[in-house]
Scaffold this active site. Structure first.
Site, PDB file in Angstrom:
ATOM      1  N   ASP A   7       0.875  -1.157   0.000  1.00 32.10           N
ATOM      2  CA  ASP A   7       0.000   0.000   0.000  1.00 32.10           C
ATOM      3  C   ASP A   7       0.923   1.220   0.000  1.00 32.10           C
ATOM      4  O   ASP A   7       2.116   1.094   0.282  1.00 32.10           O
ATOM      5  CB  ASP A   7      -0.882  -0.043   1.254  1.00 32.10           C
ATOM      6  CG  ASP A   7      -1.721   1.206   1.428  1.00 32.10           C
ATOM      7  OD1 ASP A   7      -2.350   1.648   0.450  1.00 32.10           O
ATOM      8  OD2 ASP A   7      -1.732   1.753   2.542  1.00 32.10           O
ATOM      9  N   ARG A   8       0.401   2.397  -0.314  1.00 31.45           N
ATOM     10  CA  ARG A   8       1.263   3.576  -0.353  1.00 31.45           C
ATOM     11  C   ARG A   8       1.164   4.423   0.920  1.00 31.45           C
ATOM     12  O   ARG A   8       2.070   4.431   1.736  1.00 31.45           O
ATOM     13  CB  ARG A   8       0.927   4.435  -1.591  1.00 31.45           C
ATOM     14  CG  ARG A   8       1.984   5.500  -1.863  1.00 31.45           C
ATOM     15  CD  ARG A   8       1.532   6.521  -2.881  1.00 31.45           C
ATOM     16  NE  ARG A   8       0.705   7.527  -2.224  1.00 31.45           N
ATOM     17  CZ  ARG A   8       0.303   8.648  -2.785  1.00 31.45           C
ATOM     18  NH1 ARG A   8       0.616   8.909  -4.039  1.00 31.45           N
ATOM     19  NH2 ARG A   8      -0.447   9.504  -2.130  1.00 31.45           N
ATOM     20  N   ASP A   9       0.038   5.132   1.072  1.00 33.79           N
ATOM     21  CA  ASP A   9      -0.104   6.077   2.182  1.00 33.79           C
ATOM     22  C   ASP A   9      -0.127   5.340   3.516  1.00 33.79           C
ATOM     23  O   ASP A   9      -0.944   4.453   3.733  1.00 33.79           O
ATOM     24  CB  ASP A   9      -1.368   6.913   2.013  1.00 33.79           C
ATOM     25  CG  ASP A   9      -1.360   7.731   0.728  1.00 33.79           C
ATOM     26  OD1 ASP A   9      -0.265   8.081   0.257  1.00 33.79           O
ATOM     27  OD2 ASP A   9      -2.451   8.014   0.202  1.00 33.79           O
ATOM     28  N   ASP A  17      -5.492  12.213   7.241  1.00 28.97           N
ATOM     29  CA  ASP A  17      -6.944  12.082   7.100  1.00 28.97           C
ATOM     30  C   ASP A  17      -7.489  13.168   6.175  1.00 28.97           C
ATOM     31  O   ASP A  17      -8.598  13.058   5.677  1.00 28.97           O
ATOM     32  CB  ASP A  17      -7.627  12.134   8.466  1.00 28.97           C
ATOM     33  CG  ASP A  17      -7.350  10.876   9.286  1.00 28.97           C
ATOM     34  OD1 ASP A  17      -7.095   9.815   8.684  1.00 28.97           O
ATOM     35  OD2 ASP A  17      -7.383  10.960  10.528  1.00 28.97           O
ATOM     36  N   THR A  50      -2.668   1.318  -4.478  1.00 28.36           N
ATOM     37  CA  THR A  50      -3.105   2.397  -3.598  1.00 28.36           C
ATOM     38  C   THR A  50      -4.471   2.959  -3.985  1.00 28.36           C
ATOM     39  O   THR A  50      -4.728   3.233  -5.162  1.00 28.36           O
ATOM     40  CB  THR A  50      -2.032   3.523  -3.561  1.00 28.36           C
ATOM     41  OG1 THR A  50      -2.478   4.595  -2.747  1.00 28.36           O
ATOM     42  CG2 THR A  50      -1.685   4.043  -4.946  1.00 28.36           C
ATOM     43  N   ASN A  51      -5.346   3.111  -2.995  1.00 28.10           N
ATOM     44  CA  ASN A  51      -6.604   3.836  -3.196  1.00 28.10           C
ATOM     45  C   ASN A  51      -6.281   5.322  -3.245  1.00 28.10           C
ATOM     46  O   ASN A  51      -5.569   5.827  -2.379  1.00 28.10           O
ATOM     47  CB  ASN A  51      -7.565   3.592  -2.025  1.00 28.10           C
ATOM     48  CG  ASN A  51      -8.198   2.222  -2.031  1.00 28.10           C
ATOM     49  OD1 ASN A  51      -8.107   1.478  -2.997  1.00 28.10           O
ATOM     50  ND2 ASN A  51      -8.852   1.884  -0.926  1.00 28.10           N
ATOM     51  N   HIS A  91     -11.350   6.005  -7.768  1.00 20.54           N
ATOM     52  CA  HIS A  91     -12.774   6.119  -7.462  1.00 20.54           C
ATOM     53  C   HIS A  91     -13.032   6.496  -6.002  1.00 20.54           C
ATOM     54  O   HIS A  91     -12.206   6.273  -5.133  1.00 20.54           O
ATOM     55  CB  HIS A  91     -13.471   4.791  -7.779  1.00 20.54           C
ATOM     56  CG  HIS A  91     -13.239   4.335  -9.175  1.00 20.54           C
ATOM     57  ND1 HIS A  91     -12.432   3.250  -9.471  1.00 20.54           N
ATOM     58  CD2 HIS A  91     -13.673   4.833 -10.363  1.00 20.54           C
ATOM     59  CE1 HIS A  91     -12.399   3.094 -10.786  1.00 20.54           C
ATOM     60  NE2 HIS A  91     -13.135   4.034 -11.352  1.00 20.54           N
TER      61      HIS A  91
END
Length: 176
Positions: A7-9, A17, A50-51, A91
């Site tokens: 994952d990235r963040d 946040d 990543t989202n 998205h």
């Protein structure tokens, strides 16, 4: 092929946040870039899933996201390593796509790109959604305590989840 998916963040860079909306806000976590480079130099392919719903929300544009990822690639290269495929979900949570974690679409994109099975591959994340995405495709769920990781530890974890302090600790484990 030795493939590690991240994952990235919260895993590679500081999370917020309020979203990471600019290149200036994209700040690597201590030891993360070096960990990716070390793995790369040892023969690992490191990919990122990543989202990035900030795109759908209009907080930043694709060019800004590309600039962040180019900066990550540059920093890894400066350490003598190479970063593999980076895939993202643009998205929002209500868009009903298959790529937004905890759905497995991003991981499946990586598997298709590299022509590998996901079973047993490590997916390193800091959130419940990351761990659920890993579990959905039979990846090994790996939680780091950085980013949202400490909060995630307070929730039920998928069976067999491995827990490490940070990405550097994951790299150290895989390399020894």
């Amino acid at each position: 092929m030795k493939l590690l998916i991240l994952d990235r963040d919260g895993v590679i860079n500081y999370d917020s946040d309020a979203y990471i909306k600019s290149l200036e806000e994209w700040i690597p976590l201590p030891g993360a870039v070096e960990a990716i480079a070390r793995l790369s130099k040892a023969g690992w392919t490191v990919a990122v899933a990543t989202n990035q719903s900030g795109l759908a929300r209009g907080y930043y544009d694709p060019a800004t996201l590309d600039a962040m990822h180019n900066r990550l690639r540059q920093l890894v290269a400066e350490q003598g390593g190479q970063l593999g495929l980076i895939v993202h979900c643009p998205h929002g949570p209500e868009d009903g796509c298959n790529c937004r974690k905890p759905k497995p679409g991003l991981l499946q994109q990586i598997a298709t790109h590299y022509r590998v099975a996901l079973t047993g591959l490590w997916f390193v994340g800091d959130s419940t959604g990351d761990l659920q995405a890993a579990q959905a495709v039979d990846c090994q769920p790996v939680l780091v305590k950085t980013g949202k990781g400490e909060r995630t530890l307070d929730k039920p974890l998928p069976s067999g989840t491995l827990v490490f302090d940070d990405l550097a600790a994951v790299a150290e484990h895989l390399l020894h």
